[in-house]
Design a protein around this motif. Structure first.
Motif, mmCIF file in Angstrom:
data_model
loop_
_atom_site.group_PDB
_atom_site.id
_atom_site.type_symbol
_atom_site.label_atom_id
_atom_site.label_comp_id
_atom_site.label_asym_id
_atom_site.label_seq_id
_atom_site.Cartn_x
_atom_site.Cartn_y
_atom_site.Cartn_z
ATOM 1 N N LEU A 184 0.833 -1.210 0.000
ATOM 2 C CA LEU A 184 0.000 0.000 0.000
ATOM 3 C C LEU A 184 0.868 1.261 0.000
ATOM 4 C CD1 LEU A 184 -2.796 1.345 0.288
ATOM 5 C CD2 LEU A 184 -2.527 1.134 2.766
ATOM 6 N N ILE A 185 1.925 1.246 0.817
ATOM 7 C CA ILE A 185 2.821 2.412 0.893
ATOM 8 C C ILE A 185 3.527 2.626 -0.444
ATOM 9 C CG2 ILE A 185 4.952 3.253 1.942
ATOM 10 C CD1 ILE A 185 4.005 1.975 4.562
ATOM 11 N N ARG A 186 3.965 1.529 -1.070
ATOM 12 C CA ARG A 186 4.652 1.649 -2.361
ATOM 13 C C ARG A 186 3.710 2.222 -3.421
ATOM 14 N NH1 ARG A 186 9.434 -0.800 -3.282
ATOM 15 N NH2 ARG A 186 8.925 -1.132 -5.462
ATOM 16 N N ASN A 187 2.461 1.738 -3.443
ATOM 17 C CA ASN A 187 1.494 2.244 -4.417
ATOM 18 C C ASN A 187 1.204 3.720 -4.174
ATOM 19 O OD1 ASN A 187 1.289 -0.266 -5.626
ATOM 20 N ND2 ASN A 187 -0.500 -0.880 -4.436
ATOM 21 N N LEU A 188 1.068 4.072 -2.892
ATOM 22 C CA LEU A 188 0.806 5.470 -2.549
ATOM 23 C C LEU A 188 1.982 6.352 -2.956
ATOM 24 C CD1 LEU A 188 -1.027 7.532 -1.148
ATOM 25 C CD2 LEU A 188 0.077 6.939 1.013
ATOM 26 N N ALA A 189 3.194 5.852 -2.720
ATOM 27 C CA ALA A 189 4.386 6.622 -3.091
ATOM 28 C C ALA A 189 4.437 6.857 -4.602
ATOM 29 C CB ALA A 189 5.646 5.884 -2.629
ATOM 30 N N HIS A 190 4.071 5.826 -5.381
ATOM 31 C CA HIS A 190 4.040 5.998 -6.836
ATOM 32 C C HIS A 190 3.009 7.040 -7.244
ATOM 33 C CE1 HIS A 190 6.904 3.175 -8.476
ATOM 34 N NE2 HIS A 190 6.466 2.213 -7.670
ATOM 35 N N GLU A 191 1.837 7.001 -6.592
ATOM 36 C CA GLU A 191 0.782 7.962 -6.922
ATOM 37 C C GLU A 191 1.216 9.397 -6.591
ATOM 38 O OE1 GLU A 191 -2.068 7.440 -8.518
ATOM 39 O OE2 GLU A 191 -1.416 5.375 -8.796
ATOM 40 N N ILE A 192 1.976 9.550 -5.502
ATOM 41 C CA ILE A 192 2.458 10.886 -5.128
ATOM 42 C C ILE A 192 3.561 11.336 -6.088
ATOM 43 C CG2 ILE A 192 3.668 12.197 -3.325
ATOM 44 C CD1 ILE A 192 2.282 10.378 -1.274
ATOM 45 N N LYS A 193 4.397 10.386 -6.504
ATOM 46 C CA LYS A 193 5.564 10.728 -7.318
ATOM 47 C C LYS A 193 5.156 11.268 -8.689
ATOM 48 C CE LYS A 193 9.985 8.709 -8.740
ATOM 49 N NZ LYS A 193 10.830 7.505 -8.682
ATOM 50 N N ASN A 194 4.081 10.706 -9.257
ATOM 51 C CA ASN A 194 3.702 11.084 -10.625
ATOM 52 C C ASN A 194 3.436 12.578 -10.793
ATOM 53 O OD1 ASN A 194 3.989 8.460 -11.506
ATOM 54 N ND2 ASN A 194 1.866 7.914 -11.120
ATOM 55 N N PRO A 195 2.614 13.209 -9.918
ATOM 56 C CA PRO A 195 2.333 14.637 -10.140
ATOM 57 C C PRO A 195 3.433 15.577 -9.662
ATOM 58 C CG PRO A 195 1.074 13.851 -8.254
ATOM 59 C CD PRO A 195 1.772 12.660 -8.832
ATOM 60 N N LEU A 196 4.413 15.079 -8.919
ATOM 61 C CA LEU A 196 5.444 15.974 -8.378
ATOM 62 C C LEU A 196 6.241 16.665 -9.478
ATOM 63 C CD1 LEU A 196 7.002 14.221 -5.248
ATOM 64 C CD2 LEU A 196 5.718 16.354 -5.351
ATOM 65 N N GLY A 197 6.580 15.904 -10.519
ATOM 66 C CA GLY A 197 7.344 16.493 -11.612
ATOM 67 C C GLY A 197 6.581 17.627 -12.278
ATOM 68 N N GLY A 198 5.265 17.424 -12.451
ATOM 69 C CA GLY A 198 4.450 18.470 -13.049
ATOM 70 C C GLY A 198 4.373 19.710 -12.182
ATOM 71 N N ILE A 199 4.239 19.520 -10.853
ATOM 72 C CA ILE A 199 4.185 20.656 -9.933
ATOM 73 C C ILE A 199 5.491 21.453 -9.990
ATOM 74 C CG2 ILE A 199 4.083 21.316 -7.496
ATOM 75 C CD1 ILE A 199 2.200 18.915 -7.086
ATOM 76 N N ARG A 200 6.604 20.717 -9.952
ATOM 77 C CA ARG A 200 7.917 21.392 -9.963
ATOM 78 C C ARG A 200 8.133 22.135 -11.284
ATOM 79 N NH1 ARG A 200 13.349 21.474 -10.681
ATOM 80 N NH2 ARG A 200 14.641 21.589 -8.805
ATOM 81 N N GLY A 201 7.788 21.475 -12.403
ATOM 82 C CA GLY A 201 7.975 22.096 -13.702
ATOM 83 C C GLY A 201 7.120 23.342 -13.863
#
Length: 280
Positions: free
Chosen positions: A121-138
């Motif tokens: 569950l933690i790994r799946n959640l981490a993947h879900e968080i990771k995906n939009p981070l690049g867009g936010i930073r960009g």
């Protein structure tokens, strides 16, 4: 000599005989067991009473169920109970097969499965968080390029720095065994300034964050990102506690740093220490 726990009881459940294994399991002598109601040795007597009633009515040749056997000065023992009729009229044999090892194994298997599910569950959640981070930073970087106001650029820099910090946290969740603590030289006032920027970005109106720094405090060795997270948690709690004052427009949090002398941590005394106060 049987390892199985065995009792012979009459139709009402009075003990006529108990073997040595049952005597050891109960923690009492056969003499004290004799002529007592065997169902009283269980946490749920009604189960054995029902089985004996069925035996009296010839409803079955053998009946099986799981129960808990009470023991002197020990926890109850999980057992598999086999109630069987005998050739002697009015006598019933009750066999008890201990399930302690099986119950322990089942508990351990459940804990392992639960830990594995939590990890997934933690790994799946981490993947879900990771995906939009690049867009936010960009998006923050593009926005920063369009801005001319220095104050507004500070806010975009906060977004970029926090996106990077979240990225680092997500990487730790995805591969916790690979990433050690990043220990380096830390300036406590840089940590305080980062936290101050984050708090003011979240509460832009009605809150002042006052600096009361001792500029003589030297750098020390530590994990800068974890220290930022720890101070941010405390400062965030302070801001939430001041919700009414923030609404009124006169809330204040003070960051105060001092040098502590002759401080004891974990039964060990240190000549010098850093005192950081977050005061609401």
């Amino acid at each position: 000599m049987l390892a199985t726990l065995v009792a012979v009881v009459d139709a009402d459940g009075h003990v006529l005989y108990a073997n040595a294994a049952l005597e050891d399991a109960l923690g009492t002598s056969r003499r004290s067991i004799a002529n007592t109601l065997f169902q009283d040795c269980f946490t749920e007597p009604a189960l054995l009473e029902s089985a004996l009633s069925g035996a009296r009515g010839n409803e079955f040749a053998a009946l099986r169920y799981d129960a808990w056997l009470k023991r002197v000065s020990h926890e109850a023992l999980p057992v598999h109970v086999v109630v069987a009729q005998t050739e002697s009229k009015g006598e019933v044999v009750v066999e008890l097969l201990p399930l302690e090892q099986q119950a322990r194994q089942e508990r351990e298997e459940r804990l392992i499965d639960q830990a594995q599910a939590n990890k997934e569950l933690i790994r799946n959640l981490a993947h879900e968080i990771k995906n939009p981070l690049g867009g936010i930073r960009g998006a923050a970087q593009l926005l920063q390029m369009e801005l001319e106001s220095r104050e507004l650029i500070e806010y975009t820099q906060v977004i970029i720095h926090e996106a990077d910090r979240l990225q680092s946290l997500v990487d730790r969740l995805l591969a916790p065994h690979r990433r050690p603590h990043v220990v380096g030289d830390v300036n406590i006032h840089e940590v305080c300034e980062r936290v101050r920027s984050l708090i003011l970005a979240e509460f832009p109106k009605g809150l002042r964050v006052v600096r009361d720094y001792d500029a003589s405090i030297p750098e020390f060795r530590g994990d800068r990102e974890q220290l930022i997270q720890a101070v941010l948690n405390i400062a965030h709690n302070a801001a939430q506690a001041l919700a009414e004052r923030i609404a009124a427009g006169d809330a204040q949090i003070v960051f105060k740093t001092r040098v502590g002398r002759q401080v004891t941590f974990g039964k060990q005394r240190y000549r010098l220490a850093l005192e950081l106060h977050v005061i609401d």
